[in-house]
Design a protein around this motif. Structure first.
Motif, mmCIF file in Angstrom:
data_model
loop_
_atom_site.group_PDB
_atom_site.id
_atom_site.type_symbol
_atom_site.label_atom_id
_atom_site.label_comp_id
_atom_site.label_asym_id
_atom_site.label_seq_id
_atom_site.Cartn_x
_atom_site.Cartn_y
_atom_site.Cartn_z
ATOM 1 N N ASN A 150 89.023 -18.752 8.790
ATOM 2 C CA ASN A 150 88.431 -20.021 8.364
ATOM 3 C C ASN A 150 89.422 -21.175 8.453
ATOM 4 O O ASN A 150 89.012 -22.322 8.669
ATOM 5 N N ALA A 151 90.713 -20.884 8.304
ATOM 6 C CA ALA A 151 91.713 -21.938 8.493
ATOM 7 C C ALA A 151 91.700 -22.432 9.937
ATOM 8 O O ALA A 151 91.775 -23.643 10.200
ATOM 9 N N VAL A 152 91.586 -21.496 10.881
ATOM 10 C CA VAL A 152 91.496 -21.883 12.294
ATOM 11 C C VAL A 152 90.215 -22.672 12.544
ATOM 12 O O VAL A 152 90.219 -23.689 13.250
ATOM 13 N N PHE A 153 89.115 -22.215 11.966
ATOM 14 C CA PHE A 153 87.839 -22.913 12.145
ATOM 15 C C PHE A 153 87.914 -24.347 11.613
ATOM 16 O O PHE A 153 87.512 -25.302 12.294
ATOM 17 N N VAL A 154 88.400 -24.496 10.392
ATOM 18 C CA VAL A 154 88.421 -25.821 9.759
ATOM 19 C C VAL A 154 89.311 -26.779 10.548
ATOM 20 O O VAL A 154 88.928 -27.923 10.835
ATOM 21 N N PHE A 155 90.495 -26.303 10.916
ATOM 22 C CA PHE A 155 91.419 -27.186 11.630
ATOM 23 C C PHE A 155 90.922 -27.491 13.038
ATOM 24 O O PHE A 155 90.962 -28.641 13.493
ATOM 25 N N GLY A 156 90.442 -26.454 13.741
ATOM 26 C CA GLY A 156 90.069 -26.636 15.139
ATOM 27 C C GLY A 156 88.713 -27.270 15.359
ATOM 28 O O GLY A 156 88.474 -27.861 16.422
ATOM 29 N N VAL A 157 87.815 -27.176 14.379
ATOM 30 C CA VAL A 157 86.462 -27.708 14.550
ATOM 31 C C VAL A 157 86.266 -29.026 13.808
ATOM 32 O O VAL A 157 85.608 -29.942 14.321
ATOM 33 N N PHE A 158 86.868 -29.155 12.628
ATOM 34 C CA PHE A 158 86.571 -30.317 11.793
ATOM 35 C C PHE A 158 87.722 -31.324 11.687
ATOM 36 O O PHE A 158 87.482 -32.485 11.379
ATOM 37 N N PRO A 161 89.665 -32.247 16.225
ATOM 38 C CA PRO A 161 88.838 -33.023 17.168
ATOM 39 C C PRO A 161 88.671 -34.490 16.797
ATOM 40 O O PRO A 161 88.358 -35.314 17.670
ATOM 41 N N ARG A 162 88.882 -34.850 15.545
ATOM 42 C CA ARG A 162 88.739 -36.253 15.145
ATOM 43 C C ARG A 162 89.805 -37.137 15.796
ATOM 44 O O ARG A 162 89.617 -38.349 15.932
ATOM 45 N N ALA A 163 90.925 -36.525 16.183
ATOM 46 C CA ALA A 163 92.009 -37.293 16.795
ATOM 47 C C ALA A 163 91.989 -37.208 18.315
ATOM 48 O O ALA A 163 92.914 -37.710 18.967
ATOM 49 N N LEU A 164 90.964 -36.596 18.881
ATOM 50 C CA LEU A 164 90.902 -36.391 20.323
ATOM 51 C C LEU A 164 89.698 -37.104 20.925
ATOM 52 O O LEU A 164 88.718 -37.369 20.224
ATOM 53 N N PRO A 165 89.752 -37.402 22.225
ATOM 54 C CA PRO A 165 88.563 -37.941 22.900
ATOM 55 C C PRO A 165 87.418 -36.934 22.858
ATOM 56 O O PRO A 165 87.641 -35.724 22.734
ATOM 57 N N ASP A 166 86.208 -37.430 22.977
ATOM 58 C CA ASP A 166 85.032 -36.570 22.834
ATOM 59 C C ASP A 166 85.031 -35.421 23.840
ATOM 60 O O ASP A 166 84.672 -34.291 23.506
ATOM 61 N N ARG A 167 85.422 -35.694 25.082
ATOM 62 C CA ARG A 167 85.373 -34.652 26.109
ATOM 63 C C ARG A 167 86.337 -33.522 25.793
ATOM 64 O O ARG A 167 86.018 -32.350 25.981
ATOM 65 N N ARG A 168 87.516 -33.843 25.305
ATOM 66 C CA ARG A 168 88.487 -32.802 24.958
ATOM 67 C C ARG A 168 88.136 -32.142 23.635
ATOM 68 O O ARG A 168 88.439 -30.965 23.423
ATOM 69 N N ALA A 169 87.508 -32.885 22.747
ATOM 70 C CA ALA A 169 87.190 -32.347 21.425
ATOM 71 C C ALA A 169 86.233 -31.165 21.526
ATOM 72 O O ALA A 169 86.377 -30.178 20.791
ATOM 73 N N GLU A 170 85.258 -31.238 22.424
ATOM 74 C CA GLU A 170 84.302 -30.141 22.555
ATOM 75 C C GLU A 170 84.994 -28.858 22.992
ATOM 76 O O GLU A 170 84.708 -27.774 22.485
ATOM 77 N N GLY A 171 85.918 -28.968 23.943
ATOM 78 C CA GLY A 171 86.653 -27.793 24.387
ATOM 79 C C GLY A 171 87.534 -27.219 23.296
ATOM 80 O O GLY A 171 87.637 -25.996 23.144
ATOM 81 N N VAL A 172 88.167 -28.094 22.515
ATOM 82 C CA VAL A 172 89.018 -27.637 21.414
ATOM 83 C C VAL A 172 88.195 -26.891 20.372
ATOM 84 O O VAL A 172 88.623 -25.855 19.840
ATOM 85 N N LYS A 173 87.011 -27.393 20.082
ATOM 86 C CA LYS A 173 86.148 -26.721 19.103
ATOM 87 C C LYS A 173 85.770 -25.319 19.574
ATOM 88 O O LYS A 173 85.798 -24.355 18.797
ATOM 89 N N LEU A 174 85.413 -25.209 20.835
ATOM 90 C CA LEU A 174 85.025 -23.904 21.368
ATOM 91 C C LEU A 174 86.199 -22.930 21.336
ATOM 92 O O LEU A 174 86.041 -21.760 20.961
ATOM 93 N N VAL A 175 87.384 -23.409 21.703
ATOM 94 C CA VAL A 175 88.581 -22.560 21.645
ATOM 95 C C VAL A 175 88.862 -22.137 20.208
ATOM 96 O O VAL A 175 89.234 -20.980 19.947
ATOM 97 N N ALA A 176 88.667 -23.045 19.262
ATOM 98 C CA ALA A 176 88.917 -22.723 17.857
ATOM 99 C C ALA A 176 87.982 -21.630 17.360
ATOM 100 O O ALA A 176 88.396 -20.733 16.608
#
Length: 294
Positions: A150-158, A161-176
């Protein structure tokens, strides 16, 4: 032709038969048309829908395989009781929904008129959650892997991504999401693999921290008690209903198709409470034990 004559009476009988046959044909045509009639009201989802069986089967495979994987089922006997409750779930759910509709004066009038009330009072998805969520305290005994995942989920999904562009944020969320699942599996089962470092050497406390047997037993009795269990599971369902439908998850291209829609909190709470209470009744009947107060 006089109706008093034999031929007149015969003509009247034949005419009555023709009228009855025509009325019966019209009735069948209405009842089995796509959108009208009592049969349609029953079969198209008001009281029952064939799609429920598909959902029940697929959802059962996913839920029970997940429950076994995360350790929410401790013994074969416990698995058998939950399977029995799940088998009985559909007829119980259908009877409960029919009773609720027929007790409601407006809904009863609509059903008897051959139409389906446009109101969802119970959800099979959240009712079934009540059967399996009562085993979560057993899964939480190995608490470290849950913290890590859940630590990985919270950091990587929520957060990130707030500090990244939208296109990169989606990929980061999926990796998380993938990485969090791998952390959980490695922390739980990495010690059984050969040629792989022990999880404690890589993850530290994430792999080793666990709740004591006494604490796990108290949590389990609390979640499976008549007084507290249904309400606790219902509130857990509301939390999951809001979490799984957050826009941060819905924006992920692959994941968005697997997420449920957000149901009204009242429907989630009622369904989860009903499902939990139903499961506790099944446990009481099968095992002869019922925990009223933990």
């Amino acid at each position: 032709m006089s109706p008093e004559t034999p031929s007149g009476r015969l003509h009247s009988v034949l005419e009555l038969g023709a009228n009855l046959r025509g009325a019966f044909a019209d009735l069948l045509s209405q009842e089995f048309s796509y959108s009208t009639g009592h049969a349609a009201a029953i079969l198209s989802g008001c009281l029952f829908a064939p799609s429920l069986l598909t959902f029940w089967f697929v959802n059962g495979l996913l839920d029970f395989s997940t429950a076994v994987a995360i350790g929410a089922v401790a013994t074969p006997a416990g698995l058998q009781v939950r399977l029995l409750a799940y088998v009985l779930l559909v007829p119980t759910f259908l009877i409960a929904r029919a009773v609720v509709h027929l007790l409601h004066p407006v809904h009863r009038a609509q059903v008897l008129d051959g139409s389906c009330p446009n109101t969802q009072l119970l959800s099979l998805d959240w009712v079934s959650m009540g059967i399996l969520a009562t085993g979560l305290p057993l899964a939480l005994q190995n608490f470290g892997p849950w913290i890590g995942m859940n630590a990985v989920f919270v950091f990587g999904v929520f957060v990130l991504p707030r500090a990244l562009p939208d296109r990169r944020a989606e990929g980061v969320k999926l990796v998380a999401l993938v990485l969090g699942g791998l952390v959980f599996l490695y922390a739980n089962y990495g010690a059984t693999l050969t040629g792989v470092p022990h999880p404690s050497t890589i993850l530290g406390p994430v792999a080793t921290f666990s709740l004591g047997d006494a604490t796990t037993e108290r949590l389990f009795r609390f979640a499976n008690s008549v007084v507290f269990g249904p309400l606790v599971i219902g509130l857990f369902g509301i939390a999951m209903n809001h979490l799984l439908t957050r826009p941060e998850l819905a924006e992920i291209p692959v994941v968005r198709h697997t997420l449920p829609r957000r149901d009204p909190d009242a429907v989630v709470l009622t369904s989860a409470v009903f499902g939990t209470a139903f499961y506790l009744v099944v446990v009481a009947v099968v095992t002869g034990t019922l925990v009223v107060v933990p």
